[in-house]
Design a protein around this motif. Sequence first.
Motif, short mmCIF file in Angstrom:
data_model
loop_
_atom_site.label_atom_id
_atom_site.label_comp_id
_atom_site.label_asym_id
_atom_site.label_seq_id
_atom_site.Cartn_x
_atom_site.Cartn_y
_atom_site.Cartn_z
N ILE A 53 13.28 -25.15 18.84
CA ILE A 53 14.09 -24.10 18.21
C ILE A 53 13.35 -23.52 16.99
N THR A 54 12.73 -24.40 16.20
CA THR A 54 11.97 -23.97 15.01
C THR A 54 12.70 -22.83 14.29
N ASN A 71 10.34 -33.06 12.02
CA ASN A 71 10.22 -32.90 13.47
C ASN A 71 9.07 -31.94 13.81
N LYS A 84 13.62 -21.17 26.48
CA LYS A 84 12.31 -21.70 26.08
C LYS A 84 11.74 -22.65 27.13
N LYS A 88 23.84 -26.82 28.81
CA LYS A 88 24.03 -28.24 28.46
C LYS A 88 25.44 -28.54 27.95
N ARG A 147 14.47 -31.48 10.50
CA ARG A 147 13.82 -30.44 11.33
C ARG A 147 12.40 -30.20 10.83
N ASP A 163 13.98 -31.75 23.60
CA ASP A 163 14.76 -32.93 24.02
C ASP A 163 13.85 -34.12 24.33
N THR A 214 22.58 -25.17 15.57
CA THR A 214 21.81 -23.96 15.25
C THR A 214 22.57 -22.70 15.66
N ARG A 221 12.37 -35.51 21.06
CA ARG A 221 13.44 -36.11 20.26
C ARG A 221 14.01 -37.38 20.88
N LYS A 247 27.00 -31.70 15.00
CA LYS A 247 26.68 -31.50 13.57
C LYS A 247 25.48 -30.56 13.44
N ASP A 248 25.51 -29.68 12.46
CA ASP A 248 24.38 -28.78 12.14
C ASP A 248 23.91 -27.98 13.35
N PHE A 255 19.24 -33.24 12.68
CA PHE A 255 19.12 -31.78 12.61
C PHE A 255 19.35 -31.21 11.20
N SER A 288 18.93 -22.62 21.12
CA SER A 288 19.17 -23.51 22.25
C SER A 288 19.73 -22.67 23.40
#
Length: 203
Positions: A108-109, A85, A41, A145, A82, A65, A160, A68, A157-158, A77, A37
């Motif tokens: 993000i992959t 997704n 990208k 952000k 993921r 974003d 990356t 999602r 949470k989670d 996430f 993030s």
Amino acid sequence: MPAPENIHTEFHRMLDRGAKEAQLKQRGHVFWFYGLSGSGKSTLANALERKLAEQGYVTKILDGDNIRSRLNADLGFSDEDRQENIRRIAEVARLFLDSGIVVIASFITPKRELRANALEIVGTEDFTPVYIEASFETCAERDVKGLYAKAAAGGVKDFTGKDSSFEAPEEGAPDWTITTDGQSEEQCLEQLLEKVLPLIQLS
Ligand code: PPS
């Protein structure tokens, strides 16, 4: 993938991809931008799309974003989410590709397995993974952000690179790497264009 019971896929009467590519005067392709993030990208995806549009290419950006907030609004996430997704997005990319469109996906992959799944869904010939490289520290410094600060305070949470791992491409992987650490947007864009154009020009 086999069709579910009582479902009969029918493609033979549709105008095929070649006809659409001829109409658009381009070859469809999926450029799959991945990276942390804040790695750049979306910025590069947008810049590339504008440059390609100037030259008459028809593109579609698929972005984390945005997807999602609608199509994948039910997903979080966790590793499983993921995976779902990326699976859905790769299927969407494949649909655009089938219309001869140049897809710039920007997600993000984080795991190699996810990237391999996306490649398998889209097809090796039409898929280019593009690692948008910037260190966790650089991304945290940029923190466009405010997510890195929030994550550091335990509010995401989670996240990356912090609680959920990010795997860089392995040595020798065919992925392109565009390093945004220490390079300007223009330099990155120039490197991208040089590699992208030969793949989407109709011979
Ligand atoms: S993934 O890993 O490919 O499924 O993620 P993706 O669909 O690209 O979504 C990433 C965007 O979601 C925001 N966000 C988070 N990112 C990482 N970790 C956590 N926990 C998280 N929560 C929300 C963030 O804005 C990401 O956008 P980018 O464009 O990557 O900054």
